[in-house]
Design an enzyme around this catalytic site. Structure first.
Site, mmCIF file in Angstrom:
data_model
loop_
_atom_site.group_PDB
_atom_site.id
_atom_site.type_symbol
_atom_site.label_atom_id
_atom_site.label_comp_id
_atom_site.label_asym_id
_atom_site.label_seq_id
_atom_site.Cartn_x
_atom_site.Cartn_y
_atom_site.Cartn_z
ATOM 1 C CG MET A 211 -0.193 8.792 -3.775
ATOM 2 S SD MET A 211 -0.450 7.465 -4.974
ATOM 3 C CE MET A 211 -1.849 8.107 -5.906
ATOM 4 C CG HIS A 212 1.505 12.987 1.075
ATOM 5 N ND1 HIS A 212 0.302 13.475 0.610
ATOM 6 C CD2 HIS A 212 1.453 13.083 2.420
ATOM 7 C CE1 HIS A 212 -0.430 13.868 1.632
ATOM 8 N NE2 HIS A 212 0.235 13.634 2.739
ATOM 9 N NE ARG A 213 -3.773 11.281 3.363
ATOM 10 C CZ ARG A 213 -3.754 11.879 4.553
ATOM 11 N NH1 ARG A 213 -3.207 11.272 5.577
ATOM 12 N NH2 ARG A 213 -4.287 13.074 4.715
ATOM 13 N NE ARG A 246 6.025 8.049 3.383
ATOM 14 C CZ ARG A 246 6.265 7.941 4.674
ATOM 15 N NH1 ARG A 246 6.618 9.006 5.365
ATOM 16 N NH2 ARG A 246 6.160 6.783 5.290
ATOM 17 C CG ASP A 291 -2.231 10.521 -0.920
ATOM 18 O OD1 ASP A 291 -1.843 11.700 -1.004
ATOM 19 O OD2 ASP A 291 -1.441 9.547 -0.834
#
Length: 379
Positions: A211-213, A246, A291
């Protein structure tokens, strides 16, 4: 009658900037060089951490880039401008027959716009994908890049339909298949022999999470709720989470007693993994929750169930002809979808033309295009 251009007449420049790009440029570069075409590689440096970029070059056997722009992080405007300023003199100096861009990151649209201003033809690998979600910067990048490109290399029939609906000339559109699957099929056996699963001591049935968005991770409370939904749905299974830089920065900024830090402690957190270890983890997982656009494709090619934590996808073929299911971003719904897929994973499917030959078809089209005079996209 169309004909291919002799090798001595074809020069290309290939631009890559972020992790998903590297798996796409590798087979295209290989196909170009096998036919003895000149192909210089530009790495923009949009992903500048070794774990997010250089390791992929090493694992995929891509030669050191001919040019490294070292753009680094920054706002969308800063990255786009940085690529344009650094790439412009290179394009003027090399003046390639075709500039090849891949995917939908800021480097992609920046390179396409720079070339178009210099009247250098652009070929877009992975053209025609649409999420129709204009809140996603990638959607803007895709649409603008396609409009600027003379050669539109579509990975699937739905992408062709999107381009035709937007009025693109049929002569510009080439249904070539998915070049990222070329790389996956070439590297799959090597990847599954990697010891990462055994080294982590993972039990059968683990869940892989990526997950990174920004829409999912920038709000710590929402991120905590999403991670808790995955952990709860896993019901005692290991949840392996290679953590994007992130996300790591967001978690590190929270107090130790925060809900986010507490939830992360329930997961098996890893540093970002290389391409081969990522494939090995996907292939061994019971289900992948993500994602990422690229992982939607990789899981389909591997026949592994995938739950995508997004309201839409620019890769609907992974749903209609693959193993993917869109869950949205509401934590309660995400949990329910994961639980349902764990009970009923469905049958593996793979789309047409995901056969390992997409890069060869791409180069075929480039050769014909240059031989026929490299028409402008408005011709």
């Amino acid at each position: 009658m169309s004909r291919r251009v002799p090798a001595s007449r074809l020069s290309t420049m290939v631009v890559a900037g972020a992790r998903p790009n590297f798996m796409k440029v590798a087979p295209v570069l290989r196909a170009l060089r096998e036919r003895e075409h000149a192909a210089s590689l530009v790495h923009t440096g949009q992903h500048y951490d070794d774990a997010m970029s250089e390791v992929f070059f090493d694992e995929l056997g891509i030669a050191e880039p001919d040019h490294h722009l070292v753009v680094g992080s920054g706002s969308h405007a800063a990255q786009t401008a940085g690529v344009m300023l650094a790439l412009d003199p290179l394009l003027r100096a090399e003046s390639p027959d075709v500039l090849i861009v891949v995917g939908d990151v800021n480097s992609t649209v920046a390179a396409a716009l720079t070339a178009a201003k210099l009247t250098i033809p652009v070929g877009h690998v992975e053209a025609g994908l649409r999420s129709r979600d204009w809140a996603m910067p990638e959607e803007v990048n895709r649409v603008v890049t396609d409009r600027l490109s003379s050669l539109l290399f579509a990975p699937s029939a739905d992408a062709v339909d999107n381009l035709r609906a937007e009025g693109m000339a049929a002569s510009r559109i080439h249904l070539v298949g998915n070049v990222m699957i070329d790389t996956l099929l070439q590297q799959r056996d090597r990847a599954v022999r990697r010891p990462v699963v055994a080294d982590l001591g993972l039990a059968d049935g683990f869940v892989l999470l990526t997950m990174h968005r920004p829409a999912n991770v920038d709000d710590p409370a929402h991120l905590a709720d999403l991670l808790a939904a995955v952990a709860d749905a896993a019901a005692g299974r290991d949840v392996v989470f290679p953590m994007h830089p992130r996300v790591r920065a967001i978690v590190a900024a929270q107090p130790p007693n925060s809900a986010l830090v507490s939830t992360v402690s329930r997961l098996t957190v890893l540093e970002p993994v290389g391409y081969l270890d990522s494939l090995a983890l996907q292939a061994a997982a019971t289900i992948v929750v993500t994602d990422s656009g690229g992982i939607q494709e990789e899981t389909t090619a591997l026949g592994v169930p995938c739950v995508t934590v997004r309201p839409s996808t620019e890769r609907p073929i992974t749903v209609t002809d693959g193993t993917n299911q869109i869950a949205g971003t509401r934590p309660t719904v995400v949990r329910a979808v994961i639980e349902a897929r764990l009970k009923n994973p469905g049958e593996p499917r793979r789309p047409a033309l995901w056969d390992g030959r997409a890069a060869q078809r791409t180069v075929d089209a480039i050769e014909v295009f240059v031989a026929n005079g490299s028409p402008h996209p408005t011709d």
